[in-house]
Design a protein around this motif. Structure first.
Motif: not given
Ligand SMILES: [Zn+2]
Length: 665
Positions: A1-2, A5, A491, A495, A660
């Motif tokens: 996960m970024q 986010i 993208i 995302e 992710r």
């Protein structure tokens, strides 16, 4: 996960309102220095000398702590504590967290439930002595019961969710008496949209119209089994049939079995080694569960799927435990390789990537850096479809995982056909029968106890190039895969843009020619109908059939009885005029599609892959042509790049999606 986010999800929790109902405890630690022991003159016994003390909220108080850590903006407390020093201490802790204590009733005739834990010695030599418990040994007085029920009815509708911590083992002595329990069930019946999540040590079977979160023994007791772990799926179904609400059954290292909306899924737990404690993700405590339940739908997820949003649960292990589960989540999500998950040292553990295409399927173990560590590939049997492939896929995965040297942490799948990302269900295959509504991820999760995630192969190709290939370093890209058909992936800001129904990014189905040839989507004149490999072959055949000029394409058609896109590229390279004309027309059509998409999304770059997209000459001159025709030409230059991952793009994209999903990319 970024990180961005994650921050967005956390920031959004700020407007959530959760009411915590139940037994608020205080854990009170007393530090004793053995070197200062004295002898009591009165009794002759040793008098321990306390040199310090500290405390933290327990039971329902722990629920509050976790909600605070998760960024929940409004937390209310509904309970009964004493007017004693422990009650004062408890209120001080809750006040620090900004908890609304209007309905935390203080009563001089009740004790604040407290576990006093004397710790003798310091550091490693510290030894916990006999615990001293302060509990109420008389039932909750009726007038307090009335106050609690009244507050419950008045306050509950003001919150998004209620978490009930029914912690006291003896019936009637804690906050949740029989009458309070009935009031909770009634509340659930009257407000079906209000989330009420109950954690109860001994009365889980008495609840109706509320969600419950039993462990395997509590659920087993209700169902007359030794443990619900014997038949978890049946157990959650049976319990959910009684409560008419979701059931979250925690089963040790099996993780969590969830029954929600008539569907049962296993959310596997995987061990996470902490500095001194071992946590299992999937066996989430109530606050985390409630938080995911509230947050999930905001990100297009359903409740049982939203559990993947969860950070690791908070361990129940005393004062040294980190105050917030988010500590390591932040650490791992910001890309540090030393998070608890990577407990073998070095970089994060690899994942399994799967690419299910039209002619072949591939399995691989992929490192976080995008290195393919192990790889298998086999041909598919198109006619036999899903029935033929599924057992072979599982056998392949079993074989791959049995090699055992890499301990993959998740499975990511790129699938050749539309996928409903929100429900993680395959809608159909573009190539083979039998894939309609297949819950491939659910099946693999149950068999391999690894989190599994799936998306369509064009999106995965795009994510692959974005993460590991030609799109690396750009924030927003458009990805085209031009081969038998034309697929796309969009993208934006790091995302994948999936749209409202998981069907965004179909760049191949932008119609560009009025009355153009029929397209596979049912419409006419799409990019795919003009630029795909099949479309190029068809145009070549039509040109030869009606053309008068001689061409080596005619020779090939006569010799082989058919033409392919490759023939057109080969003949173009050797200077055949007819082939050159066809390719020029195809490239013009492709440029139109690109201009439309770039005007629409304004990306930083376009990456083109696929057999046709990477064929020599296909991209030549396209960048100039397209950039000269954009809205406000000359203001920007959008590079149109060849994909650099070749036929590994889907596999690596599926790996990136898996990383992710578990929060390590
Ligand atoms: Zn179309």
């Amino acid at each position: 996960m970024q990180r961005n986010i994650l921050d967005r999800i956390l920031a959004q929790a700020n407007d959530l309102k959760v009411l915590v109902v139940g037994d608020f405890f205080l854990d009170f630690y007393v530090l004793i220095d053995p070197e200062k022991d004295e002898v009591s003159l009165e009794t002759g016994k040793t008098a321990f000398q306390a040199v310090d003390h500290y405390s933290s909220p327990g039971a329902a108080g722990t629920v509050v702590n976790n909600l605070t850590a998760l960024g929940v903006g409004t937390i209310g407390a509904l309970g009964v504590i004493g007017s004693d020093g422990f009650g004062f201490e408890l209120r001080r802790h809750l006040e620090e967290q900004g908890v609304n204590m209007e309905h935390l009733i203080q009563c001089p005739t009740r004790l604040t439930p407290t576990y006093m834990k004397p710790l003798r010695g310091t550091g490693e030599a510290s030894e916990e002595q006999n615990r001293i418990d302060f509990k109420n040994w008389t039932p909750l007085p009726r007038e307090l019961e009335d106050q609690v029920i009244e507050a419950l009815r008045a306050e509950a509708p003001k919150y998004h969710a209620l978490i009930v911590a029914d912690q006291v083992d003896q019936e009637g002595l804690g906050l949740v008496t029989e009458r309070v329990r009935s009031a909770l069930c009634q509340l659930g019946q009257d407000h079906p949209d209000l989330i009420i999540l109950v954690d109860s040590r001994r009365n889980i079977g008495e609840y109706r119209h509320v969600a419950i979160k039993p462990n395997e023994f509590e659920a087993g007791r209700v169902l007359g089994l030794k443990t619900a772990a014997e038949r978890p799926e049946e157990s959650v179904r049976a319990l959910s049939a009684r409560t008419q609400r979701p059931v979250f059954l925690t089963v040790g290292d099996q993780g969590q079995w969830v029954c929600a909306e008539g569907e049962v899924r296993q959310i596997p737990a995987f061990p996470v080694a902490g500095p001194s404690i071992s946590w299992a993700r999937g066996t989430a405590p109530a606050p985390e569960l409630c938080w995911a339940w509230l947050q999930g739908p905001r990100f297009g997820m359903r409740p049982c799927w939203a559990i993947w949003l969860l950070p690791s649960p908070l361990p129940n292990s005393g004062p040294q435990a980190p105050p917030a589960p988010l500590n390591w989540w932040h650490a791992t999500s910001s890309g540090l390789s030393s998070g608890p998950r990577s407990n073998q040292g070095g970089s994060a553990m690899p994942v399994v990537a799967v690419d299910i295409g039209g002619t072949q399927y591939r399995l691989a173990v992929v490192s976080r850096e995008g290195e393919i560590l192990l790889h298998q590939r086999a041909r598919t049997n198109r006619e036999a479809g899903a029935k033929w492939l599924l057992p072979r896929l599982r056998a392949g995965l079993r074989e791959l995982l049995a090699k055992g040297e890499h301990s993959p942490q998740a499975i990511g799948i790129g699938f050749g056909g539309p996928v409903d990302f929100a429900s993680q269900t395959i809608l159909a295959s573009l190539h083979a029968p039998g894939w309609e509504e297949v819950d491939l991820c659910g099946e693999l999760e149950r068999e391999f106890a690894l989190p599994c995630v799936i998306d369509n192969d064009a999106n995965m190709g795009g994510l692959g190039e974005y993460t590991y290939g030609a799109g690396r370093g750009f924030g927003s890209i458009l990805y085209y895969t031009v081969s038998t058909g034309v697929g796309g992936g969009v993208i934006i800001g790091g995302e994948l843009f999936r749209g409202s129904h998981s069907q965004a990014g179909e760049l191949g189905h932008i119609p560009i020619a009025l009355d153009g040839p029929a397209c596979t989507c049912g419409f006419r004149g799409c990019v795919e109908a003009l630029c795909s490999g099949l479309a190029i072959a068809r145009q070549a055949r039509e040109a030869v059939e009606k053309g008068k000029t001689s061409s080596s394409l005619r020779t090939i058609l006569e010799e082989k009885g058919g033409l392919t896109a490759k023939d057109v590229f080969d003949c173009t390279a050797s200077g055949d005029a007819l082939a050159q004309g066809i390719l020029a027309k195809v490239k013009n059509a492709f440029a139109r599609g690109l201009i439309g998409a770039i005007n629409c999304f304004d990306p930083q770059a376009v990456v083109v892959g696929g057999g046709v997209g990477l064929a020599p000459g296909f991209l030549d001159g396209l960048e100039e042509q397209v950039n000269g025709s954009l809205v406000i030409p000359g203001r920007r230059k959008i590079p149109i790049l060849r994909g650099s991952l070749g036929d590994n793009s889907v596999l690596l994209g599926a790996a990136a999606l898996a990383f992710r999903t578990i929060g390590t990319y």
